[in-house]
Design an enzyme around this catalytic site. Structure first.
Site, PDB file in Angstrom:
ATOM      1  N   PHE A 198      -2.578   0.671  12.930  1.00  0.00           N
ATOM      2  CA  PHE A 198      -2.570  -0.627  12.265  1.00  0.00           C
ATOM      3  C   PHE A 198      -1.159  -1.017  11.824  1.00  0.00           C
ATOM      4  O   PHE A 198      -0.715  -2.147  12.041  1.00  0.00           O
ATOM      5  CB  PHE A 198      -3.509  -0.569  11.051  1.00  0.00           C
ATOM      6  CG  PHE A 198      -3.502  -1.792  10.182  1.00  0.00           C
ATOM      7  CD1 PHE A 198      -4.376  -2.833  10.420  1.00  0.00           C
ATOM      8  CD2 PHE A 198      -2.621  -1.894   9.108  1.00  0.00           C
ATOM      9  CE1 PHE A 198      -4.376  -3.966   9.614  1.00  0.00           C
ATOM     10  CE2 PHE A 198      -2.615  -3.014   8.293  1.00  0.00           C
ATOM     11  CZ  PHE A 198      -3.497  -4.050   8.555  1.00  0.00           C
ATOM     12  N   ASP A 199      -0.433  -0.103  11.200  1.00  0.00           N
ATOM     13  CA  ASP A 199       0.925  -0.375  10.713  1.00  0.00           C
ATOM     14  C   ASP A 199       1.840  -0.818  11.852  1.00  0.00           C
ATOM     15  O   ASP A 199       2.551  -1.821  11.751  1.00  0.00           O
ATOM     16  CB  ASP A 199       1.526   0.876  10.068  1.00  0.00           C
ATOM     17  CG  ASP A 199       0.740   1.367   8.878  1.00  0.00           C
ATOM     18  OD1 ASP A 199      -0.492   1.445   8.973  1.00  0.00           O
ATOM     19  OD2 ASP A 199       1.363   1.676   7.852  1.00  0.00           O
ATOM     20  N   THR A 200       1.824  -0.039  12.935  1.00  0.00           N
ATOM     21  CA  THR A 200       2.699  -0.326  14.061  1.00  0.00           C
ATOM     22  C   THR A 200       2.390  -1.689  14.657  1.00  0.00           C
ATOM     23  O   THR A 200       3.295  -2.488  14.938  1.00  0.00           O
ATOM     24  CB  THR A 200       2.543   0.760  15.137  1.00  0.00           C
ATOM     25  OG1 THR A 200       2.875   2.036  14.582  1.00  0.00           O
ATOM     26  CG2 THR A 200       3.449   0.478  16.324  1.00  0.00           C
ATOM     27  N   TYR A 244       0.854  -1.191   0.000  1.00  0.00           N
ATOM     28  CA  TYR A 244       0.000   0.000   0.000  1.00  0.00           C
ATOM     29  C   TYR A 244       0.882   1.231   0.000  1.00  0.00           C
ATOM     30  O   TYR A 244       2.041   1.196   0.426  1.00  0.00           O
ATOM     31  CB  TYR A 244      -0.962   0.003   1.189  1.00  0.00           C
ATOM     32  CG  TYR A 244      -0.474   0.743   2.413  1.00  0.00           C
ATOM     33  CD1 TYR A 244      -0.735   2.109   2.592  1.00  0.00           C
ATOM     34  CD2 TYR A 244       0.238   0.079   3.406  1.00  0.00           C
ATOM     35  CE1 TYR A 244      -0.291   2.776   3.718  1.00  0.00           C
ATOM     36  CE2 TYR A 244       0.679   0.744   4.534  1.00  0.00           C
ATOM     37  CZ  TYR A 244       0.413   2.103   4.685  1.00  0.00           C
ATOM     38  OH  TYR A 244       0.861   2.766   5.796  1.00  0.00           O
TER      39      TYR A 244
END
Length: 389
Positions: free
Chosen positions: A178-180, A86
């Site tokens: 979310f990424d972390t 993404y």
């Protein structure tokens, strides 16, 4: 490649066309772009559907709720692509970094890949405020969750599909954290995270609410840290399912992981020694040398055992906490004998030693106790076989 968007009708079309042109002319692998619309209220969805109809490699998905994490989970879970990625719609990241991002995943060398704006090879144009926030956030992750990746929030990431299938059901956050959360889970599972230095030009029209995002991130760190400490997340199972096989030591007699354990133990030891010296100096005048030594050493020993349990030897969950602390107190007693013995010898030689000399003797004795402490913690308290049982 997923492009999550919310109310981006102005930037969406030119950015998607630019990305599509670049991939079609410079990218050596098949690709597909999915525009994930998160509850937009302007003309974003109509623009996405028009691009979907016009470009064969572009599709659009509409989600009735906001959240970048929600969008990525939905599209990645439904994709048949072997590599999922993404990037932000503003294309702040130079597209030349795309191939270095996904190539290690296609080759099987790495499991996740992230763009980083905080490495020496990166070139970044952004405001001082955002740069400080980014650096501060990543330092916070290192201090609280022992994260080793350098840039958690760069909107430029990729993951192998089979890895995503295992991790996504365990990621709770649906927004910016979310990424972390995904990266921390991957790292704790023994997966390899490849970092790509990127050229980044900040978007002055960014819609991110910094205060709200910071609050949500702090809540996410607290929730994730609690889950890791209590064993609520099945990290051990993930490591068995996904983690790479154990390395064989290159040098006989030198266990794998020893250098890293020594480095972490040293950092904790320095912090404990500083705290010990400060406590001793504060208490010395009120209660005397020996009681001050006992109180300072006991307080720092409990904290030291807990920190080494979690950070140095990777033991999580509540099982065995009482036993580990009890064994740690035995090790503490040996340290107390060394430091108290050093004080006793000093006072036997000099009736009224200078405070600086007294502290110096204690520091040397404490360093000797630290070496003994590491050997006993590694070989007795947190011995691998016993911890596994």
């Amino acid at each position: 490649m997923v492009i999550p968007v919310h109310n981006e009708q102005t930037d969406l079309e030119p950015c998607v066309r630019r990305l599509h042109t670049y991939l079609a002319t410079h990218f050596p692998y098949p690709f597909h772009i999915t525009i994930a619309d998160n509850a937009s209220t302007d003309g974003t969805l109509e623009t996405a559907r028009r691009l979907d109809a016009e470009l064969a490699e572009v599709s659009s998905v509409h989600l009735p709720q906001k959240g970048r994490g929600r969008a990525l989970r939905a599209v990645w879970s439904a994709s048949s692509a072997p590599v999922l990625a993404y990037m932000d719609v503003d294309l702040s990241t130079d597209l030349a970094a795309l191939l270095p991002l996904v190539a290690p995943l296609i080759s099987g060398h790495s499991d996740l890949a992230i763009g980083t704006r905080l490495s020496r090879g990166s070139r970044v144009v952004r405001g001082t405020k955002r740069q400080l926030i980014s650096v501060g956030y990543n330092l916070l992750l290192r201090g609280t969750l022992a994260a080793r990746f350098s840039d958690a929030q760069c909107g430029f990431k990729a993951i192998r599909a089979e890895v995503a299938g295992r991790l996504l059901p365990l990621v709770e956050d649906t927004g910016w954290f979310f990424d972390t959360e995904l990266l921390v889970l991957a790292e704790r599972s023994g997966l390899r995270i490849h970092e790509v230095p990127v050229d980044w030009v900040d978007d002055p029209d960014s819609r991110v609410d910094i205060v709200a995002t910071a609050v949500a991130d702090l809540k996410g760190i607290a929730r994730l840290g609690r889950a890791l400490l209590t064993g609520a997340l099945p990290v051990a199972d993930l490591r068995r399912q996904l983690g790479r096989r154990a390395l064989e030591p290159l040098t006989p007699g030198v266990p794998v992981g020893l250098p890293r354990q020594l480095a972490r133990f040293a950092v904790i030891g320095v912090a404990s020694t500083l705290a010990y010296v400060l406590l001793f100096a504060v208490l010395r005048g009120a209660v005397g040398a020996q009681p001050a030594n006992l109180i300072a050493l006991l307080a720092t020993a409990v904290a030291n055992t807990a920190a080494n349990r979690r950070l140095t030897f990777g033991v999580t969950g509540r099982d065995g906490v009482g036993r580990h602390q009890a064994q740690g107190l035995v090790v503490f007693t040996l340290g107390l004998a060394l430091t108290s013995g050093g004080l006793a010898v000093l006072h036997a030689v000099t009736a009224a030693p200078a405070r600086l000399l007294e502290i110096g003797v204690l520091v040397l004795a404490n360093l000797a106790a630290t070496v003994l402490r590491f050997l006993l913690l590694r070989g007795w308290v947190f011995r691998a076989g016993r911890t596994a049982r």
